[in-house]
Design a protein around this motif. Structure first.
Motif, mmCIF file in Angstrom:
data_model
loop_
_atom_site.group_PDB
_atom_site.id
_atom_site.type_symbol
_atom_site.label_atom_id
_atom_site.label_comp_id
_atom_site.label_asym_id
_atom_site.label_seq_id
_atom_site.Cartn_x
_atom_site.Cartn_y
_atom_site.Cartn_z
ATOM 1 N N VAL A 89 -3.439 13.250 0.513
ATOM 2 C CA VAL A 89 -3.335 13.235 -0.942
ATOM 3 C C VAL A 89 -1.940 13.724 -1.304
ATOM 4 O O VAL A 89 -1.600 14.884 -1.072
ATOM 5 N N SER A 90 -1.130 12.843 -1.857
ATOM 6 C CA SER A 90 0.289 13.123 -2.054
ATOM 7 C C SER A 90 0.545 13.839 -3.368
ATOM 8 O O SER A 90 0.110 13.391 -4.431
ATOM 9 N N LYS A 91 1.276 14.939 -3.284
ATOM 10 C CA LYS A 91 1.809 15.621 -4.464
ATOM 11 C C LYS A 91 3.240 15.176 -4.718
ATOM 12 O O LYS A 91 3.593 14.819 -5.833
ATOM 13 N N PHE A 92 4.063 15.194 -3.665
ATOM 14 C CA PHE A 92 5.467 14.793 -3.777
ATOM 15 C C PHE A 92 5.886 13.804 -2.696
ATOM 16 O O PHE A 92 7.048 13.425 -2.619
ATOM 17 N N SER B 26 -0.260 21.697 -0.318
ATOM 18 C CA SER B 26 0.815 20.753 -0.031
ATOM 19 C C SER B 26 2.036 21.515 0.471
ATOM 20 O O SER B 26 2.555 22.395 -0.218
ATOM 21 N N SER B 27 2.458 21.198 1.670
ATOM 22 C CA SER B 27 3.650 21.790 2.257
ATOM 23 C C SER B 27 4.334 20.702 3.083
ATOM 24 O O SER B 27 3.725 19.663 3.366
ATOM 25 N N ASN C 274 11.119 12.680 -7.204
ATOM 26 C CA ASN C 274 12.253 11.798 -7.513
ATOM 27 C C ASN C 274 13.384 11.902 -6.499
ATOM 28 O O ASN C 274 14.250 11.031 -6.444
ATOM 29 N N LYS C 275 13.399 12.973 -5.684
ATOM 30 C CA LYS C 275 14.383 13.066 -4.599
ATOM 31 C C LYS C 275 13.865 12.464 -3.299
ATOM 32 O O LYS C 275 14.623 12.308 -2.347
ATOM 33 N N GLN D 66 0.815 -1.215 0.000
ATOM 34 C CA GLN D 66 0.000 0.000 0.000
ATOM 35 C C GLN D 66 0.856 1.275 0.000
ATOM 36 O O GLN D 66 0.484 2.285 0.591
ATOM 37 N N PHE D 67 2.003 1.211 -0.712
ATOM 38 C CA PHE D 67 2.808 2.410 -0.920
ATOM 39 C C PHE D 67 2.072 3.359 -1.867
ATOM 40 O O PHE D 67 1.278 2.923 -2.701
ATOM 41 N N PRO D 68 2.349 4.646 -1.761
ATOM 42 C CA PRO D 68 1.808 5.582 -2.757
ATOM 43 C C PRO D 68 2.397 5.289 -4.129
ATOM 44 O O PRO D 68 3.479 4.683 -4.250
ATOM 45 N N SER D 69 1.705 5.717 -5.181
ATOM 46 C CA SER D 69 2.219 5.502 -6.532
ATOM 47 C C SER D 69 3.509 6.275 -6.726
ATOM 48 O O SER D 69 3.714 7.327 -6.111
#
Length: 431
Positions: free
Chosen positions: A179-182, A227-228, A132-133, A123-126
Motif C-alpha cells: 500500500v503506497s504512501k509515497f 511506511s518506511s 513528487n520527487k 498497472q502503475f500506482p496512482s
C-alpha cells in the motif's frame, strides 16, 4: 498468518513463511562462480553495500566535456543507480506515459545500448500515491554474475524479476502486497544464494528472501504497518552475519539465512531512507520522519551514542574511524565513530538525495543541482577538492568500476526534463 490493520486504509495479511516451512536451501554462493563476469559494482552501494571503493585512480575533476568518456540519453525516469558487471552497465527506468518499467543494458566502453527489456507494462500506482520527487523505478538492480534482480511496485504488489544477462526474463515473483504512501524505494540485496527485498508499508510491511535461481520464497517476516523507505544491508558484525534495517521506530537485526529476528532496538523514527553502515563491531543509522536521530549501536543492538542530527534520504559512509553524513539540506557532518564527537561540520549548499561514496579516502556526493562535491577529512578538518557539474540534477548515487565513475543525471526541468547516463573517465581507461 498475521493480519495487519491500517486504520481507515487497506488491510493486507502478511503470510509469514519460515525457513523450515519453505525448505529452500541457502547455498554459499548464488551461482557457480566459474567463468562469470567481474562484479565491479553489482548492487546498491556496491558489493559490500556500504559505498566504499578500494583505492584506485579515479577522476576528481570533470565537467560537461572535461573527463567525460561518453554520455547517453536514458529513456524515462528513475532514481536507481547504475551497476557495472563485466563490460556492461545496467540500469532500471520507468516511462510514465506508456506505463513501462524497463531494464536497460549499455556497453561499458562505448555507451551503446546492448538491449532493452520491458519488465512490466501497465498497472502503475496512482500518481497521488507517488511522492513528487519519486519515480516508478527507484530501486537499483542487483547482479550475481549470472542473473539481474530488480523489484518494482506494480499492480499494488512488489514484484521481483530475475533476468539473464541477455535480458531474457528468467522468473518473476510477487514478494508481497504494498500500500503506497509515497512509492517504493527499496533495492534488492544479495546474500549467498538469496535475494532479499524489504517492503515497509502502511498496509503491512515485510522482508522477503527468495532463492536466486528459482524465485521461490525462502522466508518472509512481517514488520508492522508503517511506511518506511530504507534498503537493508547484510554485514558481518560482532562475528556473525546480520541483516540490518532501520525504520518502523527501530533498528532491527535478522539472521539473513532464516529471517529470525536477532534483536530490535527502538530509536531514530518511524520512517527512514538510508542504509545502515557498519564496522566489525559497530553499526550506524540515521533519519528520519517525524523524529530525527543519528545513532551508533553495538553488534548486539545496545545504543552507544546518539545525537539529534537527521541524515534522511542519503545514506552515510565510513571514512576510516570517522562517520560522514550529508543531510538533505546540504550540511556535511563528520563524527568520531568511537564516541560520536563531532569532528567537523560544513555547509556544502544545495539539497541532496544521492548517497556518498568513498575512494582513496575521498568522498564523492552529488546534489540535486547536478554538482558532485569531492572532499576529504584531513587532520580533523574539512578539505574541499572539487565541485563538478554534469546535468542539472542528480538523485541517483554513483557507481565505480576500475577507473570510471558512472552517474545518472537529469537534464532540463519540468516536462522537458530528460536523463543521461554519464561515464567519467581517467586519462588511461582500464578496459
Amino acid at each position: 498468518m498475521l493480519v495487519v490493520a491500517v486504520g481507515c486504509g487497506e488491510k493486507n495479511p502478511v503470510k509469514e513463511i519460515s525457513a523450515a516451512q519453505s525448505g529452500v536451501e541457502v547455498r554459499d554462493t548464488l551461482v557457480d562462480s566459474a567463468d562469470l563476469p567481474t562484479l565491479h559494482w553489482n548492487q546498491w552501494r556496491g558489493g559490500s553495500i556500504d559505498g566504499v571503493v578500494e583505492d584506485r585512480e579515479v577522476a576528481t575533476n570533470w565537467g560537461e566535456s572535461q573527463n567525460v568518456r561518453w554520455k547517453l540519453d536514458v529513456p524515462g525516469r528513475g532514481h536507481g543507480s547504475p551497476i557495472v558487471v563485466g563490460d556492461v552497465v545496467y540500469l532500471a527506468t520507468a516511462i510514465n506515459d506508456k506505463q513501462q518499467q524497463l531494464v536497460l543494458a549499455y556497453d561499458r566502453k562505448t555507451g551503446d545500448q546492448r538491449w532493452r527489456r520491458e519488465v512490466h507494462a501497465g498497472q502503475f500506482p496512482s500518481q497521488r500515491s507517488i511522492h513528487n520527487k519519486s519515480t516508478n523505478a527507484n530501486g537499483t538492480i542487483a547482479c550475481d554474475g549470472q542473473r539481474l534482480y530488480i523489484g518494482f511496485l506494480n499492480n499494488d504488489k512488489v514484484m521481483v524479476s530475475a533476468l539473464g544477462l541477455d535480458g531474457e526474463i528468467v522468473w518473476q515473483k510477487e514478494a508481497g502486497l504494498f500500500v503506497s504512501k509515497f512509492g517504493y524505494a527499496v533495492s534488492p540485496i544479495l546474500y549467498k544464494s538469496l535475494v532479499i527485498v524489504a517492503a515497509d508499508n502502511m498496509g503491512g510491511g515485510y522482508i522477503t528472501a527468495m532463492d536466486g535461481q528459482t524465485g521461490e520464497i525462502a522466508w518472509r517476516v512481517a514488520r508492522g504497518n508503517i511506511s518506511s523507505y530504507s534498503s537493508p544491508t547484510v554485514a558481518n558484525v560482532g562475528g556473525r552475519d546480520q541483516l540490518l534495517i532501520s525504520g518502523c521506530d527501530a533498528v532491527t537485526s535478522y539472521d539473513p539465512a532464516t529471517g529470525k529476528q536477532l534483536w530490535r532496538t527502538e530509536c531514530i523514527s518511524e520512517a527512514t531512507c538510508g542504509t545502515i553502515v557498519s564496522t566489525d563491531n559497530l553499526l550506524f543509522a540515521s533519519g528520519g520522519y517525524p523524529d530525527k536521530e543519528t545513532v551508533c549501536l553495538s553488534a548486539a543492538g545496545e545504543i552507544l551514542w546518539s545525537n539529534r542530527t537527521k541524515i534522511y534520504e542519503p545514506s552515510m559512509v565510513l571514512l576510516g574511524d570517522e562517520l560522514i553524513g550529508v543531510s538533505d539540506d546540504g550540511v556535511a557532518n563528520c563524527w568520531s565513530v568511537t564516541d560520536g564527537k563531532q569532528v567537523w561540520r560544513k555547509r556544502l549548499g544545495g539539497n541532496f538525495s544521492a548517497s556518498p561514496i568513498v575512494c582513496n579516502d575521498t568522498v564523492y556526493v552529488s546534489d540535486l543541482s547536478g554538482n558532485t562535491h569531492v572532499f576529504k577529512s584531513v587532520d580533523g578538518e574539512f578539505q574541499s577538492i572539487a565541485t563538478n557539474q554534469v546535468g542539472t540534477d542528480c538523485y541517483a548515487s554513483p557507481a565505480v568500476a576500475d577507473t570510471e565513475i558512472y552517474l545518472r543525471v537529469g537534464v532540463g526541468s519540468g516536462d522537458d526534463r530528460t536523463e543521461n547516463l554519464v561515464c567519467i573517465k581517467t586519462a588511461s581507461p582500464a578496459i
